[in-house]
Design a protein around this motif. Sequence first.
Motif, PDB file in Angstrom:
ATOM      1  N   GLY A 137       0.190  -1.629  -5.233  1.00  0.00           N
ATOM      2  CA  GLY A 137       0.163  -0.178  -5.159  1.00  0.00           C
ATOM      3  C   GLY A 137       1.256   0.452  -4.328  1.00  0.00           C
ATOM      4  N   PHE A 138       2.333  -0.304  -4.021  1.00  0.00           N
ATOM      5  CA  PHE A 138       3.423   0.282  -3.242  1.00  0.00           C
ATOM      6  C   PHE A 138       3.964   1.552  -3.893  1.00  0.00           C
ATOM      7  CE2 PHE A 138       5.107  -3.781  -0.951  1.00  0.00           C
ATOM      8  CZ  PHE A 138       3.953  -3.809  -0.190  1.00  0.00           C
ATOM      9  N   ASP A 139       4.011   1.574  -5.229  1.00  0.00           N
ATOM     10  CA  ASP A 139       4.584   2.726  -5.921  1.00  0.00           C
ATOM     11  C   ASP A 139       3.786   3.998  -5.661  1.00  0.00           C
ATOM     12  OD1 ASP A 139       2.439   1.660  -7.279  1.00  0.00           O
ATOM     13  OD2 ASP A 139       3.298   1.906  -9.276  1.00  0.00           O
ATOM     14  N   SER A 199      -0.818  -5.134   6.103  1.00  0.00           N
ATOM     15  CA  SER A 199      -1.060  -3.799   6.647  1.00  0.00           C
ATOM     16  C   SER A 199       0.252  -3.130   7.039  1.00  0.00           C
ATOM     17  CB  SER A 199      -2.009  -3.860   7.850  1.00  0.00           C
ATOM     18  OG  SER A 199      -1.390  -4.433   8.983  1.00  0.00           O
ATOM     19  N   VAL A 200       1.192  -3.916   7.562  1.00  0.00           N
ATOM     20  CA  VAL A 200       2.506  -3.366   7.896  1.00  0.00           C
ATOM     21  C   VAL A 200       3.252  -2.998   6.615  1.00  0.00           C
ATOM     22  CG1 VAL A 200       4.711  -3.812   9.033  1.00  0.00           C
ATOM     23  CG2 VAL A 200       2.595  -4.652  10.058  1.00  0.00           C
ATOM     24  N   ALA A 201       3.133  -3.849   5.590  1.00  0.00           N
ATOM     25  CA  ALA A 201       3.765  -3.537   4.309  1.00  0.00           C
ATOM     26  C   ALA A 201       3.263  -2.208   3.765  1.00  0.00           C
ATOM     27  CB  ALA A 201       3.489  -4.663   3.313  1.00  0.00           C
ATOM     28  N   ALA A 202       1.944  -2.028   3.780  1.00  0.00           N
ATOM     29  CA  ALA A 202       1.369  -0.779   3.287  1.00  0.00           C
ATOM     30  C   ALA A 202       1.810   0.413   4.125  1.00  0.00           C
ATOM     31  CB  ALA A 202      -0.152  -0.880   3.274  1.00  0.00           C
ATOM     32  N   SER A 203       1.932   0.202   5.425  1.00  0.00           N
ATOM     33  CA  SER A 203       2.347   1.301   6.299  1.00  0.00           C
ATOM     34  C   SER A 203       3.799   1.705   6.030  1.00  0.00           C
ATOM     35  CB  SER A 203       2.155   0.920   7.772  1.00  0.00           C
ATOM     36  OG  SER A 203       3.155   0.015   8.217  1.00  0.00           O
ATOM     37  N   LEU A 204       4.673   0.718   5.808  1.00  0.00           N
ATOM     38  CA  LEU A 204       6.077   1.022   5.543  1.00  0.00           C
ATOM     39  C   LEU A 204       6.232   1.755   4.207  1.00  0.00           C
ATOM     40  CD1 LEU A 204       7.780  -2.287   6.735  1.00  0.00           C
ATOM     41  CD2 LEU A 204       7.770  -0.081   7.907  1.00  0.00           C
TER      42      LEU A 204
END
Length: 267
Positions: A137-139, A199-204
Amino acid sequence: MERKTLAIVGCGKLASIIADALNANLLPEYQLIATYSRSIEKAQNIANKVNNESQKDSPCKACNSLEELLASEANYIIEAASPDSMRTLALPALKNGSSIVTLSIGAFADEEFYEEVKRTALANNARVHLVSGAIGGFDVMRTAALMGNCTATFDTEKGPNSLKRYSVYDESLQTEKRKVFEGNAKEAIALFPNSVNVSVAASLASVGPEKMKVSVTSTPGYIGDNHRIEVKNEQVHAVIDVYSSTAQIAGWSVVNTLRNIVSPIVF
């Protein structure tokens, strides 16, 4: 067709998935030329996996040091070790002109390091690809954040055995369900350096490590990881739920990223 060259840092189970994908011809545009791990035996095991008929003219080399791996000047270096390894690898690799595909996104909770990596990549015509790992879901996260007034939360459920190496663990977690952490993504990765990279990936991808609210819940007998991400703004409410019983999804997400890099149609 001249294949792009790969090197791998961190030669455990996830690296083995990538080697298997190469052998299965799922990555025909790539050739693995170098491996490195804390154990030369592990690095050699991954090299041996791909040193078959398709690579007989240019076998993969198991390296004794990170410097030896960097000397291979691979087009892409896959980092599948730890945030500490990423911090050691990133700048020398980028200065060498190698792009990086990384799972240890927790290293980027350090804003100063993150900005230095961005500058170095830009100056050396290289890129850092942040792999989705056990989430997705990064997009939609990036899109919602761009729209403004965005908030985001990251909640994860784990079994107590996966927390044994951390200070939050005590034996009562084996019989009692309990929330063992609440804070932001920067605090979470400091406490769980190898367990909440996602969690860091989602935050970035959304609001940043200091604004991403994170919770970790321990459940007796729980197998695997369950991650729920919620991103909201005035017009969008996105919920991303991902359960994985093993870490294999992380290795396959690297394979997917490598395929996207060379694909004429990108998802």
